[in-house]
Design an enzyme around this catalytic site. Structure first.
Site, PDB file in Angstrom:
ATOM      1  N   TRP A 474       0.814  -1.220   0.000  1.00  0.00           N
ATOM      2  CA  TRP A 474       0.000   0.000   0.000  1.00  0.00           C
ATOM      3  C   TRP A 474       0.849   1.273   0.000  1.00  0.00           C
ATOM      4  CZ3 TRP A 474      -0.490  -4.322   3.004  1.00  0.00           C
ATOM      5  CH2 TRP A 474      -1.601  -5.127   2.748  1.00  0.00           C
ATOM      6  N   ASP A 475       2.162   1.153  -0.226  1.00  0.00           N
ATOM      7  CA  ASP A 475       3.062   2.305  -0.149  1.00  0.00           C
ATOM      8  C   ASP A 475       3.014   2.928   1.237  1.00  0.00           C
ATOM      9  OD1 ASP A 475       4.908   4.208  -0.865  1.00  0.00           O
ATOM     10  OD2 ASP A 475       3.485   5.489  -1.920  1.00  0.00           O
ATOM     11  N   TYR A 476       2.945   2.092   2.263  1.00  0.00           N
ATOM     12  CA  TYR A 476       2.983   2.567   3.644  1.00  0.00           C
ATOM     13  C   TYR A 476       4.426   2.598   4.150  1.00  0.00           C
ATOM     14  CZ  TYR A 476      -2.139   2.326   4.277  1.00  0.00           C
ATOM     15  OH  TYR A 476      -3.502   2.538   4.206  1.00  0.00           O
ATOM     16  N   LYS A 502       2.223   6.140   8.141  1.00  0.00           N
ATOM     17  CA  LYS A 502       1.216   6.618   7.201  1.00  0.00           C
ATOM     18  C   LYS A 502      -0.173   6.102   7.545  1.00  0.00           C
ATOM     19  CE  LYS A 502       3.944   7.357   2.977  1.00  0.00           C
ATOM     20  NZ  LYS A 502       4.064   6.984   1.543  1.00  0.00           N
ATOM     21  N   ASN A 594      -1.923   6.633   0.630  1.00  0.00           N
ATOM     22  CA  ASN A 594      -0.474   6.711   0.793  1.00  0.00           C
ATOM     23  C   ASN A 594       0.019   8.137   1.010  1.00  0.00           C
ATOM     24  OD1 ASN A 594      -0.978   7.555  -1.828  1.00  0.00           O
ATOM     25  ND2 ASN A 594       0.754   6.469  -2.719  1.00  0.00           N
TER      26      ASN A 594
END
Length: 800
Positions: A474-476, A502, A594
């Site tokens: 999740w682009d965390y 995030k 994100n």
């Protein structure tokens, strides 16, 4: 003539209401088919019926519409409660149309028909009953709307505790009136011991000086994310800062006069995803340097992959550093060299003997990017001391010439913290790109991805790590500098690390070993993903969390009921089962998105009160996987194809999927989720309790009409706290710097900025004895805030 105009007005009104009703019937029917609310379909039927009755000049049209108003009000209260903005989105069109139905060109023809059909005298009340009913319904709606102005359902009220621990004597190594590192010192607290500015006098702050750097975005080759995010340093009576295009500037801290300026001559034609500089780093040598060597150094990371050492006195390059070059080359031993594809956007960490450097790697461009290795250099000479590569974590001795670090390994683009007493540097890591596809990640990469890692200062070996997301899709990335603070837990002092994420967690860990101080639980998360991918069954959640409740159709929002309906339809078309819903081919709603509840601005902590001042932001994003048939076609760029050397973002060359990423917004560009979208909040770090939480910021600079509605807007850029009991923040989407009472969160002061303030402020003491607040206003490219080049100092009025 007058009668003709009335008939025409009635026909036009009936037609408009009929078309609105037809739109709601079609859209509402679609929503019902998707499993959403029946209201829009029912309202559409009522509007079509009202239109037909109006065209026949029947007074019953007003009765029917009054029922629609009451029904809309009841449904709105059931879904949203007494909350103004959700109520407004549901009822604005219905209310305004109702007011039009009370206009004379509508009511008089209806009254005339009622009289003529009665054939006998009737009471005034009966003849005008429809008008009275609709007036009463609209009046009730208006009463409820006005009542909602005085209610803030999301608001949390309380008071943070006072001083619970005194600062240790060695905390004064940095003079109280100075700011030597991004977070003031290596602990990353963003806390100043200054007390001159207090909650009683902060409203007297005025501009002391205003400097413009002359550096703004918009030059050829600039990426969208060309941003002015710097937090300047203050040493002695000088300020040191860098600009987006890499200039380094020294100013007189008291007057704002430029002392010197250095231009690093950065290489052109760079493959940049971001062009920014969050700050420079300062080191004062403890030894006796040889003649001609710099007594102190400023370290400036550049967009072409260097770290330059400058003399703070005059801005000249320290030629003795980096084997006589005055810089270190970050491309040494790096695979897949692509100028601009790797550099340190954040200031490097400085200790008594080391300079520790991470960097940003091109994100979601390809699987053939450079390494995210963390390296430590001798702070005086620039010689490499150790390297830690998440893809090969056991080997930390410097690589021989010709050898390469692991390609595409997790990188650290944010700011690290250091505890020299414990001998560790604390590094926040991202994940291996591509962000939304992880089936081919190695075991070593999986172990450290999206973690905070404690590295031994002497050897570079990992002492411990804590993973904030398992198998991150999740682009965390861990986006913010860890804040190091000593907490009193059960009567004992515990050295703690507070890590914002995030997804909204504040993990409070023992920084000696990474063990949670506040409880962390593993919770089951949604399962079921595309073929070949895998998912973690659980994800960690902290006892101190700003994770928002899961979204529902009732949380959708819009400027009108029509775009709210469109948002509801879009919501039900996406895959969404709460936080950590996996990426999908049909499109997944990612919430928090994100953009992050917290991002690189981080939080501020008060070591004496053991509390934190935070700025949670809530925005949903949409992520959709796009199958790739080859390794060259641009699948997601559309009309926004990159120019010159700029990278093709989100194409993921070499992976089986590209990814479409966007904010979850309506056709009008507004977030589809209801406000507030941004808050300020205070929490007790010893208990994990969120003590107060208030929506923050207006839409004056982000709405089509410049109206100062306090809706709570996103923030990008961190806060600071002071011993005077005041916190400062400038990063909201509206162009203001604001001051808050740390105890209860009340806003105490604000000042208009000439551009977006997406940077973290700082505070210091000038040569005249006054405490200054320093704010950088330069805007942010991807947020669309106004560009600027402004450095503004505020102070209390001089007593001279």
């Amino acid at each position: 003539m007058e009668g003709t105009q009335r008939r025409l007005g009635l026909i036009v009104t009936a037609s408009v209401i009929g078309m609105l009703g037809l739109a709601l019937v079609l859209g509402g029917g679609w929503l019902v088919a998707l499993g959403g609310s029946w209201y829009y379909l029912c309202a559409g039927v009522a509007l079509v019926a009202t239109s037909l009755l109006l065209s026949r000049r029947r007074q019953s049209a007003l009765y029917l519409y009054a029922l629609l108003v009451i029904g809309t009000l009841a449904w709105s209260l059931w879904e949203a409660g007494l909350d103004w903005w959700p109520l407004a989105a549901r009822g604005d069109v219905i209310f305004i149309a109702g007011v039009f139905l009370l206009m004379p060109w509508i009511t008089r023809p209806l009254l005339a028909t009622a009289i003529s059909e009665a054939g006998a005298p009737t009471s005034t009340t009966k003849r005008r009953g429809g008008r009275l009913a609709l007036t009463a319904a609209l009046g009730l709606f208006l009463f409820v709307a006005i009542a909602s102005w005085f209610v803030e359902p999301q608001r949390v009220e309380g008071e943070l505790p006072g001083i619970r621990a005194q600062l240790e004597a060695d905390a004064a190594v940095i003079p109280a009136g100075e700011w030597h590192a991004y977070g003031r010192d290596g602990l990353g607290q963003r806390y100043s011991p200054l007390t001159q500015i207090t909650s009683d006098n902060v409203d007297q702050l005025e501009v002391a000086w205003h400097f413009q750097t002359g550096d703004t975005r918009g030059r050829p080759g600039d990426p969208v994310e060309t941003t002015f995010e710097v937090t300047p340093l203050k040493v002695d009576n000088s300020l040191y800062l860098c600009t987006p295009h890499q200039s380094v500037i020294a100013l007189d801290a008291t007057t704002g006069e430029q002392l010197w300026r250095y231009e690093p001559q950065v290489e052109g034609d760079l493959a940049l995803q971001h062009l920014t500089c969050r700050g420079v780093s300062y080191h004062k040598r403890a030894d006796n340097p040889a003649s001609g060597e710099c007594l102190a150094m400023l370290f400036m990371p550049t967009a072409d992959g260097r770290v330059i050492a400058l003399d703070p006195e005059d801005g000249e390059v320290c030629q003795s550093f980096g084997q006589g070059k005055g810089y270190i080359d970050l491309w040494e031993n790096m695979p897949h060299k692509k100028p601009g594809g790797y550099y340190s956007t954040s200031p490097v960490v400085v200790t008594d003997r080391l300079l520790i450097v991470g960097g940003t790697v091109l994100d979601n461009v390809s699987t053939r990017e450079t390494s995210g290795v963390i390296r430590a250099y001798d702070v005086n000479t620039g010689a490499l001391v150790w390297n830690w590569d998440a893809g090969n974590p056991e080997v930390t001795t410097p690589l021989p010439p010709g050898a390469n670090y692991t390609p595409n390994s997790p990188n650290s683009w944010s700011i690290s913290s250091v505890d020299e007493k414990l001998g560790m540097v604390y590094v926040p890591l991202g994940n291996q790109p591509p962000d939304q596809w992880g089936a081919e990640r190695s075991e070593a990469v999986e172990r450290y991805s999206s973690s905070v890692v404690a590295l031994d200062l002497a050897t570079g070996q990992a002492r411990w790590h804590f993973q904030t997301v398992h198998h991150d899709l999740w682009d965390y990335d861990v986006p913010a500098q860890p804040s190091l603070i000593d907490l009193t837990i059960s009567g004992k002092t515990v050295p703690a690390l507070v890590q914002p994420t995030k997804q909204g967690e504040l993990f409070v860990l023992d920084r000696r070993n990474g063990e949670p101080i506040l409880p962390v639980t593993e919770r089951p998360v949604p399962q079921g993903t595309i073929e070949g991918e895998r998912l973690a069954p659980t994800q960690p959640v902290s006892a101190l969390s700003f994770d928002p409740p899961a979204l529902t159709g009732a949380d959708m929002w819009g400027a009108t009921m029509l775009d709210q309906l469109a948002c509801r339809i879009a919501f039900h078309k996406l895959r969404y089962e709460g936080r950590y819903t996996p990426p999908s081919l049909e499109g997944t709603l990612v919430y928090p998105g994100n953009f992050g509840v917290f991002n690189w601005g981080g939080i501020a902590v008060d070591p004496q009160r053991q509390v934190t001042f935070t700025t949670p932001t809530y925005l949903a994003f949409v992520s959709q996987l796009v199958p790739r048939a080859d390794d060259t076609t641009l699948y997601v760029q559309g009309e926004a194809r990159p120019e010159d050397s700029l990278p093709a973002l989100n194409e993921n060359f070499g992976a089986p999927f590209a990814v479409k990423l966007s904010a979850f917004t309506s056709v009008l560009g507004l977030p589809c989720q209801a406000p507030p979208w941004g808050y300020v909040a205070g929490a007790d770090l010893t208990t994990g309790q969120v003590v107060w939480k208030h929506k923050n910021g207006t839409v004056i600079d982000s709405s089509p009409l410049p109206l100062p509605f306090k809706m709570g807007v996103p923030n990008l850029g961190g806060p600071i706290m002071t011993a005077g009991g005041v916190a400062f923040l400038s990063g909201t989407l509206d162009y203001f710097v604001r001051a808050y009472d740390v105890t209860n969160g009340e806003q105490l002061w604000e000042s208009r900025l000439p551009a977006g303030g997406q940077a973290t402020p700082m505070t210091y003491t000038g040569a005249d004895g006054r405490q200054f607040l320093l704010v950088v206003a330069g805007g942010h490219g991807s947020l669309g805030t106004r560009a600027g080049d402004d450095v503004i100092a505020y102070a209390l009025p001089s007593r001279r």
